[in-house]
Write a protein that holds these residues in place. Structure first.
Motif, PDB file in Angstrom:
ATOM      1  N   ASP A 126       0.817  -1.210   0.000  1.00  0.00           N
ATOM      2  CA  ASP A 126       0.000   0.000   0.000  1.00  0.00           C
ATOM      3  C   ASP A 126       0.852   1.263   0.000  1.00  0.00           C
ATOM      4  O   ASP A 126       0.343   2.358  -0.259  1.00  0.00           O
ATOM      5  N   GLU A 127       2.141   1.130   0.292  1.00  0.00           N
ATOM      6  CA  GLU A 127       3.030   2.288   0.277  1.00  0.00           C
ATOM      7  C   GLU A 127       3.751   2.448  -1.068  1.00  0.00           C
ATOM      8  O   GLU A 127       4.520   3.392  -1.243  1.00  0.00           O
ATOM      9  N   VAL A 128       3.519   1.531  -1.994  1.00  0.00           N
ATOM     10  CA  VAL A 128       4.189   1.578  -3.294  1.00  0.00           C
ATOM     11  C   VAL A 128       3.330   2.382  -4.267  1.00  0.00           C
ATOM     12  O   VAL A 128       2.124   2.145  -4.398  1.00  0.00           O
ATOM     13  N   GLU A 129       3.940   3.331  -4.946  1.00  0.00           N
ATOM     14  CA  GLU A 129       3.238   4.141  -5.929  1.00  0.00           C
ATOM     15  C   GLU A 129       3.476   3.577  -7.328  1.00  0.00           C
ATOM     16  O   GLU A 129       4.605   3.241  -7.689  1.00  0.00           O
ATOM     17  N   CYS A 130       2.402   3.486  -8.096  1.00  0.00           N
ATOM     18  CA  CYS A 130       2.542   3.040  -9.478  1.00  0.00           C
ATOM     19  C   CYS A 130       3.209   4.143 -10.303  1.00  0.00           C
ATOM     20  O   CYS A 130       2.925   5.328 -10.110  1.00  0.00           O
ATOM     21  N   PRO A 131       4.083   3.777 -11.234  1.00  0.00           N
ATOM     22  CA  PRO A 131       4.782   4.790 -12.035  1.00  0.00           C
ATOM     23  C   PRO A 131       3.860   5.429 -13.063  1.00  0.00           C
ATOM     24  O   PRO A 131       2.761   4.943 -13.340  1.00  0.00           O
ATOM     25  N   ALA A 132       4.330   6.535 -13.630  1.00  0.00           N
ATOM     26  CA  ALA A 132       3.567   7.238 -14.660  1.00  0.00           C
ATOM     27  C   ALA A 132       3.292   6.302 -15.832  1.00  0.00           C
ATOM     28  O   ALA A 132       4.159   5.537 -16.257  1.00  0.00           O
ATOM     29  N   GLY A 133       2.077   6.368 -16.332  1.00  0.00           N
ATOM     30  CA  GLY A 133       1.682   5.511 -17.435  1.00  0.00           C
ATOM     31  C   GLY A 133       1.071   4.200 -16.995  1.00  0.00           C
ATOM     32  O   GLY A 133       0.528   3.460 -17.815  1.00  0.00           O
ATOM     33  N   PHE A 134       1.159   3.884 -15.692  1.00  0.00           N
ATOM     34  CA  PHE A 134       0.611   2.637 -15.160  1.00  0.00           C
ATOM     35  C   PHE A 134      -0.260   2.964 -13.938  1.00  0.00           C
ATOM     36  O   PHE A 134       0.067   2.594 -12.811  1.00  0.00           O
ATOM     37  N   PRO A 135      -1.363   3.657 -14.121  1.00  0.00           N
ATOM     38  CA  PRO A 135      -2.109   4.185 -12.973  1.00  0.00           C
ATOM     39  C   PRO A 135      -3.042   3.198 -12.294  1.00  0.00           C
ATOM     40  O   PRO A 135      -3.499   3.450 -11.182  1.00  0.00           O
ATOM     41  N   THR A 136      -3.351   2.080 -12.937  1.00  0.00           N
ATOM     42  CA  THR A 136      -4.366   1.174 -12.397  1.00  0.00           C
ATOM     43  C   THR A 136      -3.727   0.159 -11.460  1.00  0.00           C
ATOM     44  O   THR A 136      -2.885  -0.638 -11.875  1.00  0.00           O
ATOM     45  N   ARG A 137      -4.127   0.189 -10.191  1.00  0.00           N
ATOM     46  CA  ARG A 137      -3.596  -0.733  -9.184  1.00  0.00           C
ATOM     47  C   ARG A 137      -4.480  -1.980  -9.119  1.00  0.00           C
ATOM     48  O   ARG A 137      -5.705  -1.879  -9.011  1.00  0.00           O
ATOM     49  N   VAL A 138      -3.862  -3.142  -9.172  1.00  0.00           N
ATOM     50  CA  VAL A 138      -4.581  -4.414  -9.084  1.00  0.00           C
ATOM     51  C   VAL A 138      -3.973  -5.218  -7.943  1.00  0.00           C
ATOM     52  O   VAL A 138      -2.792  -5.593  -7.996  1.00  0.00           O
ATOM     53  N   ASP A 139      -4.763  -5.458  -6.907  1.00  0.00           N
ATOM     54  CA  ASP A 139      -4.298  -6.270  -5.780  1.00  0.00           C
ATOM     55  C   ASP A 139      -4.394  -7.739  -6.179  1.00  0.00           C
ATOM     56  O   ASP A 139      -5.487  -8.259  -6.417  1.00  0.00           O
ATOM     57  N   VAL A 140      -3.259  -8.396  -6.271  1.00  0.00           N
ATOM     58  CA  VAL A 140      -3.256  -9.798  -6.704  1.00  0.00           C
ATOM     59  C   VAL A 140      -2.946 -10.749  -5.552  1.00  0.00           C
ATOM     60  O   VAL A 140      -2.638 -11.917  -5.775  1.00  0.00           O
ATOM     61  N   GLY A 141      -3.043 -10.283  -4.299  1.00  0.00           N
ATOM     62  CA  GLY A 141      -2.893 -11.171  -3.146  1.00  0.00           C
ATOM     63  C   GLY A 141      -1.512 -11.122  -2.538  1.00  0.00           C
ATOM     64  O   GLY A 141      -0.870 -10.076  -2.460  1.00  0.00           O
ATOM     65  N   GLY A 142      -1.039 -12.283  -2.095  1.00  0.00           N
ATOM     66  CA  GLY A 142       0.268 -12.345  -1.451  1.00  0.00           C
ATOM     67  C   GLY A 142       0.595 -13.770  -1.050  1.00  0.00           C
ATOM     68  O   GLY A 142      -0.076 -14.734  -1.429  1.00  0.00           O
ATOM     69  N   ARG A 143       1.627 -13.906  -0.238  1.00  0.00           N
ATOM     70  CA  ARG A 143       2.025 -15.212   0.281  1.00  0.00           C
ATOM     71  C   ARG A 143       2.746 -15.005   1.614  1.00  0.00           C
ATOM     72  O   ARG A 143       3.009 -13.882   2.025  1.00  0.00           O
ATOM     73  N   ASP A 144       3.053 -16.133   2.275  1.00  0.00           N
ATOM     74  CA  ASP A 144       3.745 -16.119   3.571  1.00  0.00           C
ATOM     75  C   ASP A 144       2.919 -15.356   4.606  1.00  0.00           C
ATOM     76  O   ASP A 144       3.241 -14.225   5.000  1.00  0.00           O
ATOM     77  N   VAL A 145       1.830 -15.994   5.049  1.00  0.00           N
ATOM     78  CA  VAL A 145       0.923 -15.355   6.001  1.00  0.00           C
ATOM     79  C   VAL A 145       1.639 -15.113   7.328  1.00  0.00           C
ATOM     80  O   VAL A 145       2.311 -15.996   7.866  1.00  0.00           O
ATOM     81  N   GLU A 146       1.483 -13.901   7.837  1.00  0.00           N
ATOM     82  CA  GLU A 146       2.005 -13.542   9.155  1.00  0.00           C
ATOM     83  C   GLU A 146       0.821 -13.294  10.080  1.00  0.00           C
ATOM     84  O   GLU A 146       0.064 -12.346   9.891  1.00  0.00           O
ATOM     85  N   ALA A 147       0.649 -14.183  11.073  1.00  0.00           N
ATOM     86  CA  ALA A 147      -0.494 -14.053  11.976  1.00  0.00           C
ATOM     87  C   ALA A 147      -0.198 -14.791  13.276  1.00  0.00           C
ATOM     88  O   ALA A 147      -0.652 -15.923  13.473  1.00  0.00           O
ATOM     89  N   PRO A 148       0.559 -14.198  14.184  1.00  0.00           N
ATOM     90  CA  PRO A 148       0.819 -14.869  15.461  1.00  0.00           C
ATOM     91  C   PRO A 148      -0.470 -15.039  16.254  1.00  0.00           C
ATOM     92  O   PRO A 148      -1.343 -14.169  16.247  1.00  0.00           O
ATOM     93  N   ALA A 149      -0.592 -16.189  16.918  1.00  0.00           N
ATOM     94  CA  ALA A 149      -1.769 -16.470  17.746  1.00  0.00           C
ATOM     95  C   ALA A 149      -1.450 -16.124  19.194  1.00  0.00           C
ATOM     96  O   ALA A 149      -0.544 -16.700  19.800  1.00  0.00           O
ATOM     97  N   THR A 150      -2.164 -15.175  19.747  1.00  0.00           N
ATOM     98  CA  THR A 150      -1.984 -14.771  21.141  1.00  0.00           C
ATOM     99  C   THR A 150      -3.351 -14.637  21.793  1.00  0.00           C
ATOM    100  O   THR A 150      -4.360 -14.412  21.118  1.00  0.00           O
ATOM    101  N   CYS A 151      -3.377 -14.771  23.115  1.00  0.00           N
ATOM    102  CA  CYS A 151      -4.634 -14.736  23.859  1.00  0.00           C
ATOM    103  C   CYS A 151      -4.479 -13.856  25.095  1.00  0.00           C
ATOM    104  O   CYS A 151      -3.383 -13.742  25.662  1.00  0.00           O
ATOM    105  N   SER A 152      -5.588 -13.271  25.518  1.00  0.00           N
ATOM    106  CA  SER A 152      -5.576 -12.527  26.772  1.00  0.00           C
ATOM    107  C   SER A 152      -5.486 -13.513  27.935  1.00  0.00           C
ATOM    108  O   SER A 152      -5.992 -14.638  27.857  1.00  0.00           O
ATOM    109  N   PRO A 153      -4.827 -13.139  29.029  1.00  0.00           N
ATOM    110  CA  PRO A 153      -4.654 -14.073  30.146  1.00  0.00           C
ATOM    111  C   PRO A 153      -5.983 -14.384  30.830  1.00  0.00           C
ATOM    112  O   PRO A 153      -6.901 -13.557  30.864  1.00  0.00           O
ATOM    113  N   CYS A 154      -6.060 -15.582  31.385  1.00  0.00           N
ATOM    114  CA  CYS A 154      -7.246 -15.976  32.146  1.00  0.00           C
ATOM    115  C   CYS A 154      -7.207 -15.332  33.533  1.00  0.00           C
ATOM    116  O   CYS A 154      -6.135 -15.125  34.115  1.00  0.00           O
TER     117      CYS A 154
END
Length: 358
Positions: A110-138
Motif C-alpha cells: 500500500d506504500e508503493v506508488e505506481c509509475p507514470a503511465g501505469f495508474p491502475t492498481r490491481v491487488d493480486v494477493g500475497g504469500r507467507d501469512v504472518e499471523a501470530p496467535a496470542t490470547c488474553s490471560p485468564c
C-alpha cells in the motif's frame, strides 16, 4: 642617400601602424564565432551534458512517451516504433489473460506508488501469512460458594458431654428460645460446602489481523499504446526497482504461464484464519464454610451475650439466652487455567497467477 632612404621607410611604417589603430572593430560579428573545433583543449569549456536516463514510460531520448499512443516528439513514429523507445517492446497479451503490467512483490504494497503511465492498481494477493496467535490471560473472580445450614448441639451439662438437642439453623435469622430450655453448653461443626464455583474471564484472541508477509501488486497500463501490430501493446523490457523485471500478465486461479512469460508467481487471494484460545476455567482452592452462633439476652437479637464458633470446640457455662442468630461465611480462592493459543492462519484456496516476461 642611405640615411634618407631609412628615414622614408621609418615614416612609412609609422603611417601603417597609425592606420591600423583606426579600424572599426564593430565589423567583426561575434555571433558568428563557433568556438574551438571539436577535440580542441581550449580553456573555459563548460561541464558535459547530464547522462540520459530511462524511465518506465519515457524513451531514452526523453522526448517520446512510449506508453500513451501519441507521437510526442513529432518524428512520425509512435511508441514502440519510435527509435527513442529502445527500452520497450511489443507485447501480445494471451487470450483470457489480463495485462500488461508491472509486478511488485514485497512488504507494504500500500506504500508503493505506481509509475507514470501505469495508474491502475490491481491487488493480486500475497504469500507467507504472518499471523501470530496470542490470547488474553485468564482471570478468576471471587469464589461463589453455597454452604449447608449449620447445626448446633445443646448440652444440659457445662462440659458438652450430655447432649440434649441438635438443630439446624438457617443463617441470618433471629431464632427466639424458650425460657425453660436448661442448656448449659453448646458446640457446632463447620457447615459443609454445598457448591462452589469461580467466574472465569479472559482467553480471548488478541493477535493482529492476518496479513501477507509478501504482498503483491500489479500496476496496469492506463491507455492504449501504439507502434505495434494489432493485439499488441508497447511495454517496457527494463523495469526499475521495486518492480519485478519485465512486463507481466495475470489471471485468476493457479495456472501455467503462457509462452513468452516464463517467470511464474502464484499468490493467495484470501486467508483462512482458525486461530483461537482454549477456554478459561477456574479451580477452587481451599474453599470452606465457617459459621458463628451468637446468643442474645433478649428475643430481638440485639443484646449479645456470647458467640460460639462452629469449630467443634465446646462453649462451656453458657449464660441464659432469649434468642440466637447464626452467620455463615465462606473462604477460599480460585486458580485460573486455560487460555492457550490454538490454530493458525494459512493461505486460502483462492489464487492468482502472475507471469512475467524474462
Amino acid at each position: 642617400m642611405r640615411r634618407s632612404a631609412v628615414s622614408r621607410l621609418t615614416a612609412l611604417v609609422a603611417l601603417v601602424v597609425a592606420g591600423a589603430c583606426t579600424l572599426d572593430f564593430d565589423q567583426f560579428d561575434s555571433a558568428g564565432y563557433q568556438g574551438p573545433p571539436a577535440g580542441s583543449s581550449g580553456g573555459g569549456g563548460g561541464a558535459p551534458p547530464p547522462p540520459t536516463t530511462t524511465t518506465t514510460s519515457a524513451g531514452s531520448g526523453g522526448g517520446e512517451i512510449c506508453t500513451n499512443g501519441d507521437d510526442d516528439d513529432r518524428d512520425g513514429e509512435v511508441d514502440c516504433a519510435d527509435d527513442g523507445c529502445d527500452g520497450f517492446s511489443c507485447v501480445a497479451v494471451p487470450e483470457d489473460w489480463e495485462g500488461p503490467g508491472l509486478l511488485y512483490a514485497g512488504p507494504a504494497s500500500d506504500e508503493v506508488e505506481c509509475p507514470a503511465g501505469f495508474p491502475t492498481r490491481v491487488d493480486v494477493g500475497g504469500r507467507d501469512v504472518e499471523a501470530p496467535a496470542t490470547c488474553s490471560p485468564c482471570a478468576c473472580g471471587e469464589p461463589e460458594v453455597r454452604c449447608d445450614d449449620p447445626d448446633i448441639t445443646a448440652y444440659v451439662d457445662s462440659q458438652c458431654d450430655d447432649a440434649a438437642l441438635t438443630v439446624g439453623l438457617p443463617p441470618g435469622v433471629c431464632v427466639p428460645l424458650s425460657d425453660n430450655l436448661p442448656f448449659d453448653s453448646f458446640d457446632g461443626a463447620p457447615p459443609d460446602v454445598r457448591s462452589a464455583s469461580c467466574p472465569a474471564s479472559g482467553g480471548e484472541p488478541t493477535g493482529p489481523a492476518p496479513r501477507f508477509g509478501v504482498q503483491a501488486l500489479v500496476c496496469a497500463l492506463g491507455s492504449s499504446t501504439g507502434g505495434c501490430d494489432a493485439g499488441e501493446t508497447c511495454a517496457p523490457r527494463d523495469v526499475d526497482d521495486p518492480f519485478q523485471p519485465g512486463a507481466c500478465v495475470w489471471r485468476e486461479g493457479e495456472r501455467r504461464c503462457p509462452q513468452g512469460f516464463g517467470e511464474r508467481h502464484v499468490f493467495a487471494r484470501d486467508v483462512i484464519d482458525d486461530r483461537g484460545c482454549t477456554r478459561c476455567t477456574c479451580d477452587e482452592d481451599g474453599v470452606r464454610c465457617t459459621a458463628t452462633t451468637t446468643f442474645f439476652a433478649n428475643d430481638d437479637c440485639d443484646d449479645p451475650t456470647i458467640s460460639v464458633r462452629h469449630d467443634e470446640s465446646c462453649a462451656e457455662d453458657a449464660p441464659a439466652a432469649a434468642s440466637l442468630r447464626v452467620e455463615v461465611a465462606a473462604t477460599g480462592s480460585c486458580q485460573p487455567r486455560g487460555g492457550s493459543p490454538t490454530g493458525e492462519a494459512v493461505e486460502g484456496e483462492d489464487r492468482m497467477t502472475v507471469c512475467c516476461a524474462r
